[in-house]
Design a protein around this motif. Structure first.
Motif, PDB file in Angstrom:
ATOM      1  N   LEU A 125      46.663 -41.956 -13.118  1.00 14.94           N
ATOM      2  CA  LEU A 125      47.217 -43.161 -12.509  1.00 14.94           C
ATOM      3  C   LEU A 125      47.837 -42.895 -11.161  1.00 14.94           C
TER       4      LEU A 125
ATOM      5  N   ARG B 204      53.644 -48.178 -13.516  1.00  8.18           N
ATOM      6  CA  ARG B 204      53.271 -48.299 -14.921  1.00  8.18           C
ATOM      7  C   ARG B 204      52.665 -49.659 -15.183  1.00  8.18           C
ATOM      8  N   MET B 205      51.776 -49.709 -16.159  1.00  7.00           N
ATOM      9  CA  MET B 205      51.167 -50.961 -16.597  1.00  7.00           C
ATOM     10  C   MET B 205      51.714 -51.273 -17.984  1.00  7.00           C
TER      11      MET B 205
ATOM     12  N   TYR C 171      42.798 -47.619 -15.907  1.00  6.41           N
ATOM     13  CA  TYR C 171      43.284 -47.887 -14.545  1.00  6.41           C
ATOM     14  C   TYR C 171      42.415 -47.218 -13.487  1.00  6.41           C
TER      15      TYR C 171
ATOM     16  N   ALA D 100      56.113 -46.840 -20.029  1.00  5.53           N
ATOM     17  CA  ALA D 100      55.227 -47.993 -20.221  1.00  5.53           C
ATOM     18  C   ALA D 100      55.116 -48.354 -21.698  1.00  5.53           C
TER      19      ALA D 100
ATOM     20  N   THR E 173      48.674 -52.065 -23.605  1.00  6.33           N
ATOM     21  CA  THR E 173      49.266 -51.162 -22.614  1.00  6.33           C
ATOM     22  C   THR E 173      48.477 -49.860 -22.546  1.00  6.33           C
TER      23      THR E 173
ATOM     24  N   THR F  35      51.698 -40.581 -25.530  1.00  4.44           N
ATOM     25  CA  THR F  35      52.192 -40.556 -24.145  1.00  4.44           C
ATOM     26  C   THR F  35      53.070 -39.338 -23.882  1.00  4.44           C
TER      27      THR F  35
ATOM     28  N   ARG G  30      54.395 -42.768 -18.163  1.00  2.39           N
ATOM     29  CA  ARG G  30      53.499 -43.162 -19.242  1.00  2.39           C
ATOM     30  C   ARG G  30      54.298 -43.509 -20.507  1.00  2.39           C
TER      31      ARG G  30
ATOM     32  N   SER H 119      45.033 -50.548 -20.837  1.00  3.22           N
ATOM     33  CA  SER H 119      45.116 -50.813 -19.398  1.00  3.22           C
ATOM     34  C   SER H 119      45.403 -49.533 -18.623  1.00  3.22           C
ATOM     35  N   GLU H 120      46.273 -48.671 -19.155  1.00  2.00           N
ATOM     36  CA  GLU H 120      46.558 -47.416 -18.467  1.00  2.00           C
ATOM     37  C   GLU H 120      45.366 -46.463 -18.548  1.00  2.00           C
TER      38      GLU H 120
ATOM     39  N   ASN I  40      49.589 -58.605 -18.085  1.00  2.00           N
ATOM     40  CA  ASN I  40      50.007 -57.259 -17.727  1.00  2.00           C
ATOM     41  C   ASN I  40      51.011 -57.352 -16.589  1.00  2.00           C
TER      42      ASN I  40
ATOM     43  N   GLU J  90      52.730 -55.163 -14.137  1.00  2.00           N
ATOM     44  CA  GLU J  90      52.718 -53.846 -13.518  1.00  2.00           C
ATOM     45  C   GLU J  90      53.922 -53.620 -12.617  1.00  2.00           C
TER      46      GLU J  90
END
Length: 372
Positions: A370, A156-157, A139, A277, A132, A362, A274, A135-136, A248, A250
């Motif tokens: 994002l 969110r991812m 992005y 996620a 997670t 986060t 964030r 990936s964020e 993932n 999303e």
């Protein structure tokens, strides 16, 4: 990974010890909600049932957290069980104003989201929480164009825990799935099962459940927490831990909703997303997954782990999936070799972080690219 992130067979007690920051962030019971007049209502919708741990243990407490963070300026309405739109109609629902935030899973449409397929490559991540974070973090660099050309923003991812095979007959070897239909995600996961000699059937979770219970497919590939949420454990007798992939999942965000946020609210809303996620990765795929495994055992489900020799066979069979994906993406003008290399290097950065450290990050230093 022991003592750092959440393991695929961690007990409930072990997961609780690793997720103190996420659980504290969601514990709003003793905090005072703001007294500002509500300026906006965020409508979140999904196909998951309202009784799911994703709703009860993550989303609903997080809604209260958002109200506190914004002093009551943003309130949230949750719409579950597909009550606003079908699971695969999320993008149109966001653009047409039916909802403000909902699933737009890259695992359901590899044609619309080619770059994000790299996040489902076998063995690329050590945990849902690291996946997670990576990936964020990446992005803006690699995944943004595919999502925003659909007419939506990224909410969110969230990466899942490892997918396992749930079946009514035991799966201990490649021969047990040869020529058998497996309900799974579209894209990379389908390629993985094709490489293993099975017949992949690309499905959403509700579609997969229906096919599994009607014996249209031999097995279903899904995370422990999701298998429990949709009730697969009631009919599945075996759980085979192959630990091949995670996907993932999303959630897209309405441009209209984001554009209505004031300059003051935008960074607060981003920080909430964030943390949402990371909390989702840890407490739904982690904690709810551990609780699900307890229920599986109580129901009499048999847990199967592949032998070392069999694991090597499976790994060798799927070895070409990565190179095939890279070649296909490169033909589509995606920097796929670079992308996979950066994903791996970013994973190395985070793999020594604890789950609590990833959650705290986060809160203290959320990614800010994002959203526009």
């Amino acid at each position: 990974m022991d003592g750092l992130q959440i393991g695929s067979d961690d007990s409930v007690e072990e997961v609780l010890s690793k997720t103190t920051v996420a659980r504290k962030w969601l514990d709003c019971a003793s905090e005072i909600h703001g007294n500002r007049n509500t300026e906006l209502t965020l409508r979140i919708s999904a196909h998951i049932p309202g009784s799911s741990p994703a709703v009860k243990d993550v989303f609903e407490p997080a809604f209260k957290r958002l109200e506190i963070m914004t002093g009551g300026a943003i309130k949230v309405e949750g719409h579950w069980s597909g009550s606003l739109h079908k699971e695969r109609d999320g993008i149109e629902a966001l653009k047409n104003g039916l909802t403000d935030m909902c699933p737009v899973y890259s695992a359901w449409d590899d044609k619309a989201f080619p770059a994000a397929q790299t996040l489902s490559l076998p063995f690329i991540f050590p945990s849902a929480e690291v996946a997670t974070a990576v990936s964020e973090a990446l992005y803006q660099q690699y995944f943004r164009p595919d999502f925003e050309r659909q007419g939506v923003l990224m909410g969110r991812m969230v990466a899942t825990s490892e997918y396992n095979l749930f079946s009514k007959e035991p799966i201990r070897s490649l021969e047990d799935i040869a020529g058998k239909k497996i309900a799974c995600s579209n894209g990379v996961e389908s390629e993985v099962f094709a490489a293993l000699g099975a017949i992949p059937i690309g499905c959403s979770t509700p579609e997969a459940k229906q096919q599994f219970e009607s014996d249209t497919v031999f097995a279903m590939s899904i995370s422990d927490s999701a298998a429990h949420t949709v009730g697969i454990y009631r009919s599945a007798k075996f759980r085979t831990s192959a630990n091949l992939v995670r996907v993932n999942l999303e959630y897209g965000l309405s441009r209209d909703f984001f554009n209505r946020l004031t300059p003051e609210l935008k960074p607060i809303f981003n920080q909430w997303l964030r943390s949402l996620a990371q909390a989702g990765a840890q407490l739904f795929y982690g904690l709810a997954g551990a609780k699900a495994r307890e229920e599986f055992k109580k129901s009499g489900m048999q847990f199967i782990s592949l032998s070392n020799a069999e694991q090597i066979r499976w790994k060798e069979k799927v070895g070409g999936v990565e190179s095939s994906l890279i070649a296909r993406l490169e033909k589509g003008n995606y920097p796929a070799k670079e992308m996979v290399s950066v994903i791996r290097s970013q994973t190395q950065k985070y793999e020594s972080w604890t789950a609590d450290q990833l959650m705290q990050e986060t809160i203290d230093s959320p990614f800010t690219d994002l959203l526009p």
